[in-house]
Design a protein around this motif. Structure first.
Motif, mmCIF file in Angstrom:
data_model
loop_
_atom_site.group_PDB
_atom_site.id
_atom_site.type_symbol
_atom_site.label_atom_id
_atom_site.label_comp_id
_atom_site.label_asym_id
_atom_site.label_seq_id
_atom_site.Cartn_x
_atom_site.Cartn_y
_atom_site.Cartn_z
ATOM 1 N N MET A 70 0.830 -1.205 0.000
ATOM 2 C CA MET A 70 0.000 0.000 0.000
ATOM 3 C C MET A 70 0.867 1.258 0.000
ATOM 4 S SD MET A 70 -2.987 -1.269 2.661
ATOM 5 C CE MET A 70 -3.938 0.261 2.646
ATOM 6 N N GLY B 181 0.660 3.558 -3.103
ATOM 7 C CA GLY B 181 0.105 4.852 -2.748
ATOM 8 C C GLY B 181 0.989 5.982 -3.249
ATOM 9 N N TYR C 231 -2.969 -0.635 -5.522
ATOM 10 C CA TYR C 231 -3.255 -0.269 -4.128
ATOM 11 C C TYR C 231 -4.498 -1.006 -3.639
ATOM 12 C CZ TYR C 231 -4.250 2.633 -0.033
ATOM 13 O OH TYR C 231 -4.503 3.073 1.243
ATOM 14 N N ASP D 3 -4.918 -3.479 -0.478
ATOM 15 C CA ASP D 3 -5.899 -3.133 0.551
ATOM 16 C C ASP D 3 -6.832 -4.310 0.808
ATOM 17 O OD1 ASP D 3 -7.189 -1.553 2.407
ATOM 18 O OD2 ASP D 3 -8.156 -0.236 0.957
ATOM 19 N N ILE E 216 -3.023 4.931 5.252
ATOM 20 C CA ILE E 216 -1.973 3.907 5.181
ATOM 21 C C ILE E 216 -1.320 3.725 6.552
ATOM 22 C CG2 ILE E 216 0.220 3.282 4.116
ATOM 23 C CD1 ILE E 216 -0.638 4.890 1.657
#
Length: 236
Positions: free
Chosen positions: A136, A140, A148, A152, A197
């Motif tokens: 991530m 990100g 991402y 997730d 995050i």
């Protein structure tokens, strides 16, 4: 064997067409369908139509009765936890309201699942969550929202499995469709929030350290941040 992929594709396209027609209100509650009518309208075989109707019936979207036909059911009868129903509603319904409803549902189980994971997670599950957070961070920074999203979803799946509760684990599809819907319908910022995050990292660390309360609180903060982000994107 060659016919199976084609049949599967036909089945999927008809299922999506009828499902979205029902959840959008194009086919309102009480409307009566027939296999012949569905077959003719969508240019599908009667056997494909029959299989699709069976799936829709299992979702609570229609009810088949002899001498009556196939009756579209009201929303109160739908299996709103079914991932495909969630996807269709996000595609054609009030997206912001649906995401808000799903967020409220998450508040009821993911913080508790995080607390249980802090008690029950295996070292392997902890490594999966840590790896997902690392991915991530990378995606990100690059702004690769699809990559991402994959990380997730991996994080939340691992968390629900680590809870050791089969009921929570069964809700993985609900969370996955919520996360997917946010991304695919432009309800995510162009670059994921660094705070979000960091909170995922906090949850992963708390679970690894066996800190139940901290894991629960951080998971609740993740949900609150996501709900606020959806509201912000909807207001634009």
């Amino acid at each position: 064997m060659r016919d199976r992929p084609r049949a599967s594709a036909l089945h999927g396209s008809l299922l999506a067409a009828l499902g979205t027609a029902i959840v959008s209100g194009q086919y309102p509650p009480g409307r009566v369908l027939t296999l012949d009518g569905v077959s003719a309208e969508h240019e599908m075989s009667r056997s494909v139509a029959r299989e699709v109707i069976r799936v829709l019936e299992s979702m609570g979207l229609v009810e088949s009765r002899r001498r009556v036909g196939i009756t579209v059911q009201p929303a109160e009868k739908w299996n709103v936890f079914d991932p495909e129903v969630i996807r269709w509603r996000l595609d054609v319904g009030d997206r912001a309201a649906q995401l808000a409803s799903l967020s409220e549902l998450r508040v009821g189980f993911e913080p508790a699942a995080a607390a249980l994971a802090a008690r029950r997670a295996t070292p392997h599950q902890c490594r999966i969550m840590a790896a997902a957070v690392s991915d991530m961070v990378v995606h990100g920074r690059s702004g690769d929202l699809d990559a991402y999203l994959l990380a997730d979803k991996m994080f939340h799946q691992a968390l629900l499995e680590a809870s050791g509760n089969e009921m929570f684990r069964a809700l993985n599809g609900v969370v996955a469709e919520l996360l997917t819907g946010r991304t695919h319908h432009g309800m995510m910022p162009e670059r994921p929030n660094l705070t979000a995050i960091a909170l995922h990292d906090e949850v992963a660390r708390a679970i690894r350290m066996g800190e139940e309360k901290l894991a629960e609180q951080a998971m609740r903060a993740i949900i609150d941040e996501a709900a606020a982000a959806v509201a912000d994107e909807s207001a634009r």
